[in-house]
Design an enzyme around this catalytic site. Structure first.
Site, PDB file in Angstrom:
ATOM      1  CG  ASN A   2      -1.920   1.109   1.193  1.00  9.63           C
ATOM      2  OD1 ASN A   2      -2.537   1.356   0.166  1.00  9.63           O
ATOM      3  ND2 ASN A   2      -2.089   1.778   2.312  1.00  9.63           N
ATOM      4  CD  GLU A   3      -1.033   5.613   1.199  1.00  6.08           C
ATOM      5  OE1 GLU A   3      -0.206   5.998   2.061  1.00  6.08           O
ATOM      6  OE2 GLU A   3      -2.232   5.947   1.211  1.00  6.08           O
ATOM      7  CD  GLU A 123      -5.849   3.949   1.871  1.00  8.96           C
ATOM      8  OE1 GLU A 123      -5.388   4.975   2.436  1.00  8.96           O
ATOM      9  OE2 GLU A 123      -5.210   2.903   1.782  1.00  8.96           O
TER      10      GLU A 123
END
Length: 137
Positions: A2-3, A123
């Site tokens: 993630n990210e 998100e």
């Protein structure tokens, strides 16, 4: 991951290669599994005119690039995160709403016209007006 981010501009190509390698690996395990990167959606320095959509100059320093990262062959759909409260802490609510509207529009357009892939806003920060803007009342 993630990210995914890198700490220096010289590591940008390594991040891109890692995304391509990991996406291919996941597809080799399960070709029917949809794969995305899970990025904030920051624009990198590759397309200078997109830098104005970032929440600040700092966003291009993470070596991730929405278009380049999402264009990888084994990436099935683009993903974007939106945290205007964190990214623009001193901005007024109106400024955050204008920014978020532009952020969403730029990613929708790039997904449709450049990437030719769907995009999922996976998100988001949570202030009421942004939720209404993005998802309706």
């Amino acid at each position: 991951m993630n990210e995914p981010r890198c700490v220096s501009n010289s590591s940008g190509p390594h991040l891109q290669a890692w995304i391509a390698e990991m996406a291919a690996y996941v597809k080799s395990l399960d070709a029917k599994h949809l794969v995305t990167v899970g990025i904030e959606g920051f624009y990198g320095t590759g397309i200078a005119e997109r830098l104005g959509y970032n929440p600040g100059d700092w966003a291009a320093s993470f070596c991730s690039d929405f278009i380049q990262n999402s264009a990888v062959e084994n990436i099935d759909f683009a993903s974007v995160h939106a945290y205007p409260d964190s990214w623009l802490p001193k901005a007024s609510m109106e400024e955050k709403l204008r920014y978020l509207s532009s952020w969403v529009d730029s990613h929708l357009n790039d997904s449709e016209h450049i990437l030719k892939k769907p995009v999922l806003f996976s998100e988001r920060g949570s202030f009421r007006q942004a939720v209404v803007l993005l998802f309706g009342s």
